[in-house]
Design a protein around this motif. Structure first.
Motif, PDB file in Angstrom:
ATOM      1  N   ALA A  35      24.975 -75.970   2.182  1.00 55.55           N
ATOM      2  CA  ALA A  35      25.187 -74.855   2.827  1.00 55.55           C
ATOM      3  C   ALA A  35      24.249 -73.574   2.171  1.00 55.55           C
ATOM      4  O   ALA A  35      23.342 -73.009   3.061  1.00 55.55           O
ATOM      5  N   VAL A  36      24.358 -73.155   1.149  1.00 56.54           N
ATOM      6  CA  VAL A  36      23.724 -72.166   0.580  1.00 56.54           C
ATOM      7  C   VAL A  36      23.442 -72.850  -0.804  1.00 56.54           C
ATOM      8  O   VAL A  36      24.129 -73.405  -1.713  1.00 56.54           O
ATOM      9  N   SER A  37      22.092 -72.499  -1.428  1.00 52.58           N
ATOM     10  CA  SER A  37      21.679 -72.580  -2.594  1.00 52.58           C
ATOM     11  C   SER A  37      21.509 -71.155  -3.532  1.00 52.58           C
ATOM     12  O   SER A  37      20.790 -70.450  -2.725  1.00 52.58           O
ATOM     13  N   GLY A  38      21.883 -71.299  -4.607  1.00 54.02           N
ATOM     14  CA  GLY A  38      21.764 -70.175  -5.633  1.00 54.02           C
ATOM     15  C   GLY A  38      20.484 -70.140  -6.492  1.00 54.02           C
ATOM     16  O   GLY A  38      20.458 -71.409  -6.962  1.00 54.02           O
ATOM     17  N   VAL A  39      19.655 -69.240  -6.732  1.00 58.36           N
ATOM     18  CA  VAL A  39      18.639 -69.210  -7.652  1.00 58.36           C
ATOM     19  C   VAL A  39      19.065 -68.548  -9.047  1.00 58.36           C
ATOM     20  O   VAL A  39      19.444 -67.347  -8.727  1.00 58.36           O
ATOM     21  N   ASN A  40      18.746 -69.082 -10.165  1.00 59.20           N
ATOM     22  CA  ASN A  40      19.016 -68.297 -11.230  1.00 59.20           C
ATOM     23  C   ASN A  40      17.588 -68.350 -12.063  1.00 59.20           C
ATOM     24  O   ASN A  40      16.714 -69.084 -12.031  1.00 59.20           O
ATOM     25  N   PRO A  41      17.839 -67.364 -12.981  1.00 57.63           N
ATOM     26  CA  PRO A  41      16.530 -67.478 -14.053  1.00 57.63           C
ATOM     27  C   PRO A  41      16.301 -68.867 -14.583  1.00 57.63           C
ATOM     28  O   PRO A  41      15.073 -69.273 -14.907  1.00 57.63           O
ATOM     29  N   THR A  42      17.153 -69.476 -14.980  1.00 60.00           N
ATOM     30  CA  THR A  42      16.912 -70.937 -15.372  1.00 60.00           C
ATOM     31  C   THR A  42      16.162 -71.714 -14.590  1.00 60.00           C
ATOM     32  O   THR A  42      15.716 -72.759 -14.962  1.00 60.00           O
ATOM     33  N   ASP A  43      16.416 -71.555 -13.315  1.00 62.81           N
ATOM     34  CA  ASP A  43      15.608 -72.371 -12.208  1.00 62.81           C
ATOM     35  C   ASP A  43      14.132 -72.415 -12.161  1.00 62.81           C
ATOM     36  O   ASP A  43      13.482 -73.159 -12.411  1.00 62.81           O
ATOM     37  N   TRP A  44      13.833 -70.849 -12.358  1.00 59.07           N
ATOM     38  CA  TRP A  44      12.505 -70.814 -12.132  1.00 59.07           C
ATOM     39  C   TRP A  44      11.961 -71.061 -13.579  1.00 59.07           C
ATOM     40  O   TRP A  44      10.694 -71.525 -13.528  1.00 59.07           O
ATOM     41  N   LEU A 123      29.344 -67.037  -1.756  1.00 56.60           N
ATOM     42  CA  LEU A 123      30.090 -66.687  -3.039  1.00 56.60           C
ATOM     43  C   LEU A 123      29.914 -68.000  -3.894  1.00 56.60           C
ATOM     44  O   LEU A 123      29.792 -68.265  -5.103  1.00 56.60           O
ATOM     45  N   GLY A 124      30.421 -69.036  -3.123  1.00 65.84           N
ATOM     46  CA  GLY A 124      30.100 -70.511  -3.854  1.00 65.84           C
ATOM     47  C   GLY A 124      29.060 -70.735  -4.678  1.00 65.84           C
ATOM     48  O   GLY A 124      28.822 -71.008  -5.644  1.00 65.84           O
ATOM     49  N   ALA A 125      27.763 -70.488  -3.905  1.00 67.96           N
ATOM     50  CA  ALA A 125      26.614 -70.571  -4.476  1.00 67.96           C
ATOM     51  C   ALA A 125      26.154 -69.557  -5.650  1.00 67.96           C
ATOM     52  O   ALA A 125      25.172 -69.652  -6.326  1.00 67.96           O
ATOM     53  N   ALA A 126      26.793 -68.573  -5.706  1.00 69.39           N
ATOM     54  CA  ALA A 126      26.668 -67.510  -6.765  1.00 69.39           C
ATOM     55  C   ALA A 126      27.590 -67.926  -7.940  1.00 69.39           C
ATOM     56  O   ALA A 126      27.338 -67.119  -8.964  1.00 69.39           O
ATOM     57  N   LEU A 127      28.391 -68.593  -8.002  1.00 66.43           N
ATOM     58  CA  LEU A 127      29.329 -68.854  -9.075  1.00 66.43           C
ATOM     59  C   LEU A 127      28.770 -69.642 -10.299  1.00 66.43           C
ATOM     60  O   LEU A 127      29.009 -69.010 -11.410  1.00 66.43           O
ATOM     61  N   GLY A 128      28.145 -70.672 -10.181  1.00 66.51           N
ATOM     62  CA  GLY A 128      28.170 -71.505 -11.309  1.00 66.51           C
ATOM     63  C   GLY A 128      27.607 -70.896 -12.698  1.00 66.51           C
ATOM     64  O   GLY A 128      28.092 -70.632 -13.583  1.00 66.51           O
ATOM     65  N   VAL A 129      26.113 -70.717 -12.740  1.00 71.18           N
ATOM     66  CA  VAL A 129      25.434 -70.462 -13.851  1.00 71.18           C
ATOM     67  C   VAL A 129      26.061 -68.963 -14.318  1.00 71.18           C
ATOM     68  O   VAL A 129      26.424 -68.968 -15.413  1.00 71.18           O
TER      69      VAL A 129
END
Length: 344
Positions: A35-44, A123-129
């Protein structure tokens, strides 16, 4: 299915749309309609690589560790009861090519967590990292518990350096859920409003105020824990840390180093800990996943301006732009909408 892929490391332009056959879950895996993918500094940073332009380990990589979606298939050994459950994902692309910037992804079932009726896909896509990192930072040291929840940090004071960042925001929200007194530092009045919205009791603009003096005014005995975004704050951290306090450093670049005054830190039995979510102890990670899931059920954490975390939304085709936004230090959370209604 459509997936955003890079076949060599480099700037955001290496990410391209490709058509893939629908993946099939292997033993212990589930197939998730994203549904939604979250982007974090670790990804870039993973996408940028070491500057050599080398290909990813598998020869191709779908980026992004975090996401949310609907389980639409299960592999051998996975209980079919999970079918059609709404979940959030973590570490989807860690040592695997199947990230969340795709219409479908496969992920170990143990790296999926039920969203429940209270949690939104955003919210779910913002939780992990961010939230798992923040949990680890808040549960280190002699004076801190292994688990978070209502009352777990009652009577303790936490300093969150960079309270308007993604991990800083998560730390403020989790610490308040656990009943800590939270002090956050920021670099502008606008970011001060975000930290306050997240739940910080005291917000200090470090550009205009002596942080060490103000923290000691608020809590003369010193703080119990510091969630630290930069080694540049080491002198301030040593000045405000209380007896048996801990400093958790979760961000930095290759070559960064930190120097602390040995005798002063020995005297208070301080702990300095370096945190990377991917290699944190399995027991600590399991506790973090369970506690973050509980906070979602409690309605204690959220995303959006009301929770101090503005959202920047991109379509799947603009994944490269989403990466560029995070690389440019966008304030808030960058999300990629893959499917508005995966249950349709």
């Amino acid at each position: 299915m459509q997936a955003m892929v890079y076949r060599q490391t480099g700037d955001p332009g290496v990410i391209r749309a490709e058509e893939f056959d629908d993946p099939q879950p292997g033993p212990g895996e589930v197939l998730v309609k994203v549904a939604v993918s979250g982007v974090n500094p670790t990804d870039w940073k993973a996408r940028a690589g070491d500057g050599s332009g080398a290909p990813p380990a598998a020869g191709w990589q779908i980026p992004n560790q975090d996401g949310s979606g609907l389980i639409v298939g299960v592999g051998q050994g996975v209980d079919p009861v999970l079918l059609h459950e709404r979940v959030w994902l973590f570490e989807s692309a860690f040592q695997r090519p199947w990230g969340t910037a795709a219409q479908l992804t496969v992920v170990p079932a143990k790296q999926t967590v039920l969203l429940g009726p209270e949690g939104t896909y955003e919210l779910g896509a913002a939780l992990g990292v961010p939230f798992l990192t923040a949990h680890r930072c808040l549960t280190l040291g002699e004076s801190m518990p292994d688990r978070l929840g209502p009352g777990a940090l009652a009577g303790r004071t936490v300093l969150v350096q960079g309270g308007a960042g993604a991990v800083g925001n998560a730390a403020v929200q989790l610490a308040r859920w656990a009943d800590a007194t939270v002090i956050a530092t920021v670099s502008s009045p606008e970011k001060a409003q975000l930290a306050a919205a997240a739940g910080a009791d005291h917000v200090i603009d470090y550009r205009t105020t002596d942080v060490a003096a103000e923290v000691r005014r608020i809590v003369p005995r010193g703080v119990d824990a510091i969630v630290e975004v930069s080694v540049a704050n080491a002198a301030t951290d040593t000045a405000v840390l209380g007896m048996h306090g801990s400093v958790a450093l979760y961000a930095g670049s290759a070559g960064d180093s930190v120097t602390v005054p040995l005798r002063e830190m020995m005297t208070i039995n301080a702990r300095w800990q370096f945190v990377l979510v991917y290699t944190m102890p399995l027991r600590a990670k399991a506790f973090a996943v369970e506690d973050v899931a509980a906070a979602v059920v409690d309605g204690a954490i959220g995303v959006g301006p009301d929770h101090g975390l503005p959202l920047h939304r991109f379509p799947l085709a603009a994944t490269a732009d989403a990466h560029a936004a995070v690389e440019a230090s966008a304030v808030g959370k960058v999300l990629i909408t893959v499917d508005d209604d995966p249950q349709a």
